[in-house]
Design a protein around this motif. Sequence first.
Motif, mmCIF file in Angstrom:
data_model
loop_
_atom_site.group_PDB
_atom_site.id
_atom_site.type_symbol
_atom_site.label_atom_id
_atom_site.label_comp_id
_atom_site.label_asym_id
_atom_site.label_seq_id
_atom_site.Cartn_x
_atom_site.Cartn_y
_atom_site.Cartn_z
ATOM 1 N N UNK A 18 0.842 -1.207 0.000
ATOM 2 C CA UNK A 18 0.000 0.000 0.000
ATOM 3 C C UNK A 18 0.877 1.257 0.000
ATOM 4 N N UNK A 19 0.601 2.165 -0.934
ATOM 5 C CA UNK A 19 1.420 3.376 -1.078
ATOM 6 C C UNK A 19 1.539 4.178 0.216
ATOM 7 N N UNK A 25 6.623 4.219 6.216
ATOM 8 C CA UNK A 25 7.913 3.585 6.512
ATOM 9 C C UNK A 25 9.076 4.488 6.121
ATOM 10 N N UNK A 26 8.971 5.115 4.955
ATOM 11 C CA UNK A 26 10.079 5.975 4.506
ATOM 12 C C UNK A 26 10.181 7.180 5.447
ATOM 13 N N UNK A 27 9.025 7.686 5.865
ATOM 14 C CA UNK A 27 9.028 8.808 6.812
ATOM 15 C C UNK A 27 9.779 8.414 8.081
ATOM 16 N N UNK A 171 10.152 -0.261 -4.368
ATOM 17 C CA UNK A 171 8.860 0.406 -4.538
ATOM 18 C C UNK A 171 8.852 1.846 -4.065
ATOM 19 N N UNK A 172 10.044 2.456 -3.945
ATOM 20 C CA UNK A 172 10.105 3.851 -3.506
ATOM 21 C C UNK A 172 10.405 4.752 -4.702
ATOM 22 N N UNK A 173 9.385 5.408 -5.187
ATOM 23 C CA UNK A 173 9.561 6.321 -6.308
ATOM 24 C C UNK A 173 9.852 7.723 -5.801
ATOM 25 N N UNK A 174 10.019 8.634 -6.739
ATOM 26 C CA UNK A 174 10.361 10.008 -6.359
ATOM 27 C C UNK A 174 9.238 10.648 -5.544
ATOM 28 N N UNK A 175 7.993 10.355 -5.923
ATOM 29 C CA UNK A 175 6.852 10.925 -5.201
ATOM 30 C C UNK A 175 6.805 10.440 -3.757
#
Length: 550
Positions: A18-19, A25-27, A171-175
């Motif tokens: 899920x996006x 997670x990245x946060x 699965x980590x894109x620029x957005x």
Amino acid sequence: MEFAAFAERAGEIEAESADLEIVDHVTALLEEANDDLEVVARFVQGRVVPAWDSTTLDVGPSTCYEAIARAAGTNVSADDVEEQLAEVGEIGEVAAGYDFGGQQGLSAFTGGGADDLTVREVHETLTDLADSSGSGSQDRKVDLLFGLFNRCSSAEARYLARLVLSEMRIGVGEGTVRDAIAAAFDVPASRVERALQVSNDYGRVAVVARDEGLEGLDALELEVGRPVQAMLAQAGTVTGALEDWEVAAVEWKYDGARVQLHHDPDGETRVFSRNLEDVTDALPEVVEFADEHLEVSTILDGEVVAVDDAGEPLPFQEVLRRFRRKHDIAKARENVAVRPVFFDCLHADGEDLLEAPLTERHARLESLLTDEGLSILWHTDDPAAIESIDAEALEAGHEGIMLKDPDSAYSPGRRGKHWRKRKPDVETLDCVVTGAEWGEGRRATFLGTFELSIRDGDEYATVGKVATGITDEKLAELTELLEPHVRAQDGREVDLEPAVVFEVGAEEIQTSPTYSSGYALRFPRFIGVRHDKDPADADSLERVEALRKL
Ligand code: AMP
């Protein structure tokens, strides 16, 4: 930050589909990164250096396999690693499958303890790796990588291998990184986005967002020498462009390769490709052009085309050959010269123009360049005028036209609706010319506005008219060809016996009550005379019906 902690987060991110959860997670990862934030914001996207920096690690797969094999033990060879890869399909999985750390007496340090690998060490070693070149550098690269893998746990090895081969794919894109920076440091995503566009460096933007907040982000500017992502185009039609914008900006579409020129009159001139690779050395003509024509600091966007001795454009492949050339540039240049044509201005004399409308950016470009190297931008709401520009572009050996929104900003990296390359024609049709009109004024002695017909059984049925996009020279030639076939004349209109076949392109085929075939060609474009065809060989109503269904 320990590399193990980074690897653990990377694993969680990869397992998530899920996006929104991925952004969470990245946060968390960015919040935990502390002193390593700059590096972590890049690593999570699989980057070691900022996006504007075209430095590569220059590590081929075999170098990486060799290092993995060495760290995996004496009974493992690079071939074994490659075989595993063929079976498993992904280098991270392969690397994670080995038990590292037993080599050269280093086993005592693995599995936790004081010698845990840190993000900083990984980054420093990879930077070292990128810096080593010349003879013996491949051996040194294997040594450096071996040193890292040898200290890796299974999870660390998985992401190290992927990072080294630029195959992070979690699965980590620029957005995602944009949204995570916004969430982690409480700044609006749109301002993070702007900062990313001008700096082209996720690491720096993350650090500025955290340490200086919104004010710091807004203060980030373009830097001459650091390329930004190129604005991209999508396919579109003249009809669509005029519906959306009323007035369209129209430009020739040059068949060359994209270049971004960074010129500092007191410093360096650099030229970057569409992939932001530094191609300065391969294109001395562009540097000379800048030295000769530009007196202030500038960032320009344009295309280089290969030209023959007469200055006529050569096919795109010739440009690519020049781009790839690393040695004997002078000789390559003798064979094929390149010429830059600039169509946009991102920065001039200390001022960033990304947010200025196209019309203003182009006016700025015109103030910097004389005719040479300047792409002309027309503004029009007249489809016929657009047709003429298209015809001239094709006549001059270019690809066609670009349609641009005159009010649009420059959006780096965006494939938006503001720039549209004119869609190729649905198909071309061979039509019989069954009528024409004498021109007016300057064109009074030429036949123009040709009525086009297709075969309908033994008869001919009309499908449209082609009027524009034909040069005077061509009109004179067509008049000579058609005049002997005039059957009757009524005012300026002439009726022609079916004799001459035109090849015509169109954006679309529509149903229409206007023409006797029941169909109309939308934006017909004259391509040429089919001297090899008789009216009996022209396209039929059945073909038009079939095309219409495509
Ligand atoms: P395409 O590569 O087919 O997607 O078309 C977009 C490319 O056309 C751009 O990336 C440029 O390299 C090239 N191009 C040629 N002429 C122009 C122009 N006048 N404006 C923008 N792009 C252009």
